[in-house]
Structure formats: structure tokens, C-alpha cells
Design a protein around this motif. Structure first.
Motif, mmCIF file in Angstrom:
data_model
loop_
_atom_site.group_PDB
_atom_site.id
_atom_site.type_symbol
_atom_site.label_atom_id
_atom_site.label_comp_id
_atom_site.label_asym_id
_atom_site.label_seq_id
_atom_site.Cartn_x
_atom_site.Cartn_y
_atom_site.Cartn_z
ATOM 1 N N ALA A 14 0.823 -1.206 0.000
ATOM 2 C CA ALA A 14 0.000 0.000 0.000
ATOM 3 C C ALA A 14 0.861 1.262 0.000
ATOM 4 O O ALA A 14 0.594 2.230 -0.713
ATOM 5 C CB ALA A 14 -0.922 -0.003 1.218
ATOM 6 N N ILE A 15 1.935 1.208 0.834
ATOM 7 C CA ILE A 15 2.845 2.369 0.903
ATOM 8 C C ILE A 15 3.525 2.601 -0.433
ATOM 9 O O ILE A 15 3.641 3.741 -0.919
ATOM 10 C CB ILE A 15 3.904 2.146 2.004
ATOM 11 N N LEU A 16 3.978 1.503 -1.070
ATOM 12 C CA LEU A 16 4.634 1.622 -2.375
ATOM 13 C C LEU A 16 3.688 2.182 -3.421
ATOM 14 O O LEU A 16 4.077 2.997 -4.264
ATOM 15 C CB LEU A 16 5.169 0.259 -2.819
ATOM 16 N N CYS A 17 2.440 1.757 -3.354
ATOM 17 C CA CYS A 17 1.443 2.249 -4.324
ATOM 18 C C CYS A 17 1.193 3.734 -4.144
ATOM 19 O O CYS A 17 1.092 4.493 -5.108
ATOM 20 C CB CYS A 17 0.134 1.469 -4.173
ATOM 21 N N ILE A 18 1.111 4.148 -2.852
ATOM 22 C CA ILE A 18 0.881 5.570 -2.573
ATOM 23 C C ILE A 18 2.070 6.395 -3.038
ATOM 24 O O ILE A 18 1.929 7.469 -3.633
ATOM 25 C CB ILE A 18 0.634 5.778 -1.064
ATOM 26 N N SER A 19 3.300 5.884 -2.783
ATOM 27 C CA SER A 19 4.512 6.596 -3.201
ATOM 28 C C SER A 19 4.576 6.724 -4.711
ATOM 29 O O SER A 19 4.911 7.779 -5.256
ATOM 30 C CB SER A 19 5.761 5.867 -2.693
ATOM 31 N N ALA A 20 4.248 5.644 -5.405
ATOM 32 C CA ALA A 20 4.276 5.658 -6.871
ATOM 33 C C ALA A 20 3.270 6.641 -7.415
ATOM 34 O O ALA A 20 3.534 7.379 -8.371
ATOM 35 C CB ALA A 20 3.992 4.261 -7.404
ATOM 36 N N GLN A 21 2.100 6.684 -6.761
ATOM 37 C CA GLN A 21 1.056 7.621 -7.196
ATOM 38 C C GLN A 21 1.515 9.053 -6.988
ATOM 39 O O GLN A 21 1.310 9.921 -7.829
ATOM 40 C CB GLN A 21 -0.234 7.372 -6.415
ATOM 41 N N SER A 22 2.197 9.281 -5.833
ATOM 42 C CA SER A 22 2.685 10.627 -5.532
ATOM 43 C C SER A 22 3.704 11.087 -6.561
ATOM 44 O O SER A 22 3.674 12.217 -7.034
ATOM 45 C CB SER A 22 3.307 10.652 -4.133
ATOM 46 N N VAL A 23 4.648 10.166 -6.904
ATOM 47 C CA VAL A 23 5.667 10.502 -7.914
ATOM 48 C C VAL A 23 5.025 10.772 -9.255
ATOM 49 O O VAL A 23 5.386 11.705 -9.971
ATOM 50 C CB VAL A 23 6.698 9.356 -8.035
ATOM 51 N N SER A 24 4.020 9.947 -9.592
ATOM 52 C CA SER A 24 3.330 10.112 -10.871
ATOM 53 C C SER A 24 2.619 11.444 -10.939
ATOM 54 O O SER A 24 2.679 12.155 -11.939
ATOM 55 C CB SER A 24 2.331 8.964 -11.063
ATOM 56 N N GLU A 25 1.934 11.809 -9.816
ATOM 57 C CA GLU A 25 1.206 13.084 -9.795
ATOM 58 C C GLU A 25 2.169 14.256 -9.885
ATOM 59 O O GLU A 25 1.912 15.243 -10.568
ATOM 60 C CB GLU A 25 0.375 13.166 -8.518
ATOM 61 N N LYS A 26 3.319 14.115 -9.183
ATOM 62 C CA LYS A 26 4.321 15.183 -9.226
ATOM 63 C C LYS A 26 4.847 15.364 -10.636
ATOM 64 O O LYS A 26 5.028 16.469 -11.137
ATOM 65 C CB LYS A 26 5.464 14.863 -8.270
ATOM 66 N N SER A 27 5.093 14.217 -11.311
ATOM 67 C CA SER A 27 5.612 14.261 -12.676
ATOM 68 C C SER A 27 4.609 14.920 -13.613
ATOM 69 O O SER A 27 4.976 15.691 -14.495
ATOM 70 C CB SER A 27 5.939 12.855 -13.147
ATOM 71 N N GLU A 28 3.322 14.603 -13.395
ATOM 72 C CA GLU A 28 2.291 15.164 -14.257
ATOM 73 C C GLU A 28 2.127 16.655 -14.017
ATOM 74 O O GLU A 28 1.853 17.423 -14.923
ATOM 75 C CB GLU A 28 0.967 14.441 -14.015
ATOM 76 N N ASP A 29 2.304 17.073 -12.729
ATOM 77 C CA ASP A 29 2.107 18.474 -12.382
ATOM 78 C C ASP A 29 3.262 19.342 -12.861
ATOM 79 O O ASP A 29 3.101 20.527 -13.113
ATOM 80 C CB ASP A 29 1.953 18.631 -10.861
ATOM 81 N N GLN A 30 4.460 18.769 -12.960
ATOM 82 C CA GLN A 30 5.636 19.541 -13.343
ATOM 83 C C GLN A 30 5.589 19.870 -14.839
ATOM 84 O O GLN A 30 5.527 18.980 -15.673
ATOM 85 C CB GLN A 30 6.901 18.771 -13.007
ATOM 86 N N LYS A 31 5.638 21.141 -15.159
ATOM 87 C CA LYS A 31 5.522 21.595 -16.538
ATOM 88 C C LYS A 31 6.886 21.618 -17.221
ATOM 89 O O LYS A 31 7.913 21.844 -16.584
ATOM 90 C CB LYS A 31 4.912 22.994 -16.580
ATOM 91 N N THR A 32 6.864 21.387 -18.517
ATOM 92 C CA THR A 32 8.072 21.506 -19.317
ATOM 93 C C THR A 32 7.850 22.548 -20.395
ATOM 94 O O THR A 32 6.894 22.470 -21.165
ATOM 95 C CB THR A 32 8.453 20.159 -19.965
ATOM 96 N N LEU A 33 8.717 23.530 -20.415
ATOM 97 C CA LEU A 33 8.659 24.620 -21.388
ATOM 98 C C LEU A 33 9.713 24.373 -22.450
ATOM 99 O O LEU A 33 10.893 24.206 -22.137
ATOM 100 C CB LEU A 33 8.923 25.954 -20.683
ATOM 101 N N THR A 34 9.309 24.349 -23.708
ATOM 102 C CA THR A 34 10.267 24.127 -24.797
ATOM 103 C C THR A 34 10.671 25.460 -25.409
ATOM 104 O O THR A 34 9.822 26.234 -25.857
ATOM 105 C CB THR A 34 9.672 23.211 -25.879
ATOM 106 N N VAL A 35 11.966 25.705 -25.398
ATOM 107 C CA VAL A 35 12.521 26.968 -25.882
ATOM 108 C C VAL A 35 13.435 26.695 -27.069
ATOM 109 O O VAL A 35 14.379 25.903 -26.956
ATOM 110 C CB VAL A 35 13.318 27.683 -24.764
ATOM 111 N N TYR A 36 13.159 27.327 -28.207
ATOM 112 C CA TYR A 36 14.048 27.275 -29.362
ATOM 113 C C TYR A 36 14.944 28.512 -29.315
ATOM 114 O O TYR A 36 14.445 29.634 -29.169
ATOM 115 C CB TYR A 36 13.266 27.290 -30.671
ATOM 116 N N ALA A 37 16.250 28.316 -29.475
ATOM 117 C CA ALA A 37 17.177 29.442 -29.410
ATOM 118 C C ALA A 37 18.326 29.245 -30.379
ATOM 119 O O ALA A 37 18.553 28.148 -30.896
ATOM 120 C CB ALA A 37 17.707 29.608 -27.991
#
Length: 331
Positions: A14-37
Motif C-alpha cells: 500500500a505504501i509503495l502504491c501511494i509513493s508511486a502515485q505521488s511521484v506520478s502526480e508530481k511528474s504530471e504536475d511539473q511543466k516543461t517549457l520548450t525553448v528554441y534558441a
């Protein structure tokens, strides 16, 4: 005992599942901005090396930085990709090719626009927002002992024969093109006569800035076309940027937000960072002036005089001038 172990196993799962879910949610929430330069911005000595990590640390936004050649090539990449482009922000578009970029950009009224002197804001709709600028100028090696020229016409005199390094505008070099437009704007109708004379008076006409600057620093000639900011890295104090009263050609670098971006908020934050915390790093890395007038410049800029009078051009004007010069002189 087996029952206890079973309970412990279930709890661990259960703990592993919660941790995995937390990491997944964090990954989804983190935005990536693509910059051409452009390549210089992204290179080993470019401003991106300090600006991108600082921006990511401050905002928590990941930056996917894409090096796409020179300014024109960066813009062409975005235009060729069209609606399928992954680009959110484009960096390094200069004023002379700005008109081509407007169709793929969104306006942004950054709060930092008020820190930029109006003469450097070339797009009233703020689709392209300036982040640095410079002026093309001749740099003198003072140890040569020659008299400093005070105008473009001075350079055509016999006393400067074999002492000037130019850059061919046909090569596509921004400095060569800048010199071409400078002479056209400053000298008027007979501007190509200057090039006719200088084709004989100059030591050489190189294909790019790096070659020209290399010859200059090796002592091959005491005068070279470059920028008024070029001496900021000179530790000898022997390089002098010459400012002529007839005016100079300016170059302004800008950034813009791509139309239809899904990361508008992140793109705005990136633009604002370039115009605030990133200003001095941009100026020093690019050997240009930061546009933010509130930035206190270091002592290195004491040897980088600004031109009081300057010219700006569109890409159509550049194309017409190049055609005229090629037909008249550089055949």
C-alpha cells in the motif's frame, strides 16, 4: 506469524502504491517549457548555461532547450513545423527579420516593458520583446599608434590602406550585413562607392566575425568591424570602440511566445526572467547591452560606449541593399 507477515506485506504494498502515485502526480504536475534558441545562446559559453538552471530553480519549471542554428534558422524551424511545433518560446530573433516572425507569435505585455527604453521596442504589439542590443562599430588596437578615424569616410583614406578588416555581407554574417546597412544609412545614395574604395583599401574581407576578430587580435590589422561592446572582455585596455557622429547600425535581439502554446503562463514567466534576473548574464555572455535600464552595469562596460544615433532596418531593406551592393561592387 504468517498472519502478521501477511499484514506487513499488505501495508508495504500500500505504501509503495501511494509513493508511486505521488511521484506520478508530481511528474504530471511539473511543466516543461520548450525553448528554441540560436546556437550561441545554447553553447558552452552561452547565456543559457546560467540562465536556464536559475529559472528552473526559481520556478520549478523544466526547460527543454533546443539549439536550432542562427536566428533565421530558428525562425525557419518554427515556421516549417507549423501547428505541430513543440516550441513555446523563441529566443534570439533580431529586429531585421522580425516581420517574418510576427505571424507565429502572440502578444505579451510584460510588466518589465516599462524598464526598456522606447527606442529599443521595435514591435508596438509586443509579439517580440527585446532582451539585449548592440551597435556595429570599428574597434581600434591602440598599441598600433595610428590616428583613430572619426567617420566611415576616413577609412577610405590612404593612411588606412591595408589596416582595416571587413566582413563580407554576402556570407550572411550578421556583422557583415550590419556593416552594409550602416554604410547605406549613414552615407546615402552613393554608399556603394565606399565599398568600391574599401575593396581596395581594406586588408581583407572575411566570411565571418570569428575569422575577422582572430586576425585583429593576432595583430594583422589595427582596425576591425565588430560591436561597440567587443572591448568588455579586453583586459589589456588597448581595444577602443570608435563611435562616429554620423550614427551606427543597431541590432536588437528579442524573444517571443509562440501562438497557440499550451504553456502560456510558463512562457510569460520565462520572458519576465530574461528581462529581470537574467539580464546581466545575457548581456555579458552575448557581449551586448541589457535592455533593462534599471540594471547596474559592471566596470567592463566602461569601455563600451553607446551610439547616440542609430539605424534599424527590415529584412526587405536588407535584401534590397544586398542586391544593389552585389550588382555594383561585389560581383
Amino acid at each position: 506469524m504468517k498472519k502478521v507477515l501477511s499484514v506487513i506485506a499488505v501495508m508495504m504494498i500500500a505504501i509503495l502504491c501511494i509513493s508511486a502515485q505521488s511521484v506520478s502526480e508530481k511528474s504530471e504536475d511539473q511543466k516543461t517549457l520548450t525553448v528554441y534558441a540560436y546556437d550561441t545562446f545554447c553553447g558552452d559559453w552561452g547565456a543559457a548555461g546560467s540562465i536556464i538552471p536559475a529559472f528552473e530553480e526559481k520556478t520549478g519549471i523544466n526547460v527543454n532547450l533546443v539549439a536550432a542554428g542562427n536566428a533565421s534558422e530558428v525562425l525557419n524551424k518554427v515556421m516549417l513545423e507549423g501547428d505541430k511545433t513543440q516550441c513555446d518560446v523563441i529566443v534570439g530573433i533580431t529586429d531585421d527579420i522580425a516581420a517574418k516572425a510576427y505571424g507565429v507569435l502572440e502578444s505579451y505585455d510584460s510588466p518589465y516593458l516599462e524598464t526598456i527604453p522606447s527606442e529599443y521596442v521595435f514591435d508596438a504589439e509586443h509579439r517580440l520583446i527585446p532582451f539585449d542590443y548592440g551597435f556595429f562599430a570599428f574597434i581600434l588596437d591602440k598599441k598600433s599608434g595610428i590616428t583613430a578615424p572619426t567617420s566611415l569616410q576616413d577609412l577610405t583614406k590612404d593612411e588606412y590602406k591595408g589596416k582595416v578588416i571587413l566582413i563580407d555581407p554576402r556570407s550572411g554574417s550578421s556583422v557583415g550585413v550590419g556593416l552594409m546597412m550602416w554604410t547605406k544609412n549613414a552615407l546615402g545614395d552613393n554608399w556603394t562607392d565606399w565599398w568600391s574604395t574599401m575593396s581596395q583599401n581594406a586588408l581583407t574581407m572575411t566570411s565571418g566575425w570569428s575569422t575577422a576578430w582572430g586576425l585583429f587580435t593576432e595583430g594583422e590589422a589595427p582596425l576591425v568591424i565588430s560591436y561597440t561592446t567587443s572591448p568588455i572582455y579586453d583586459e589589456t585596455g588597448l581595444q577602443q570602440a570608435l563611435v562616429f557622429s554620423e550614427g551606427h547600425e543597431a541590432t536588437i535581439e528579442a524573444a517571443g511566445i509562440i501562438k497557440g502554446t499550451k504553456h502560456r503562463s510558463e512562457a510569460e514567466q520565462f520572458i519576465d526572467f530574461l528581462l529581470s534576473e537574467g539580464q546581466l548574464d545575457l548581456g555579458m555572455a552575448n557581449a551586448m547591452y541589457p535592455v533593462n535600464s534599471s540594471i547596474e552595469l559592471p566596470a567592463e562596460y566602461n569601455n563600451a560606449p553607446r551610439a547616440e544615433k542609430f539605424f534599424l532596418n527590415t529584412d526587405d531593406q536588407v535584401a534590397a541593399a544586398l542586391k544593389q551592393l552585389t550588382e555594383a561592387v561585389l560581383k
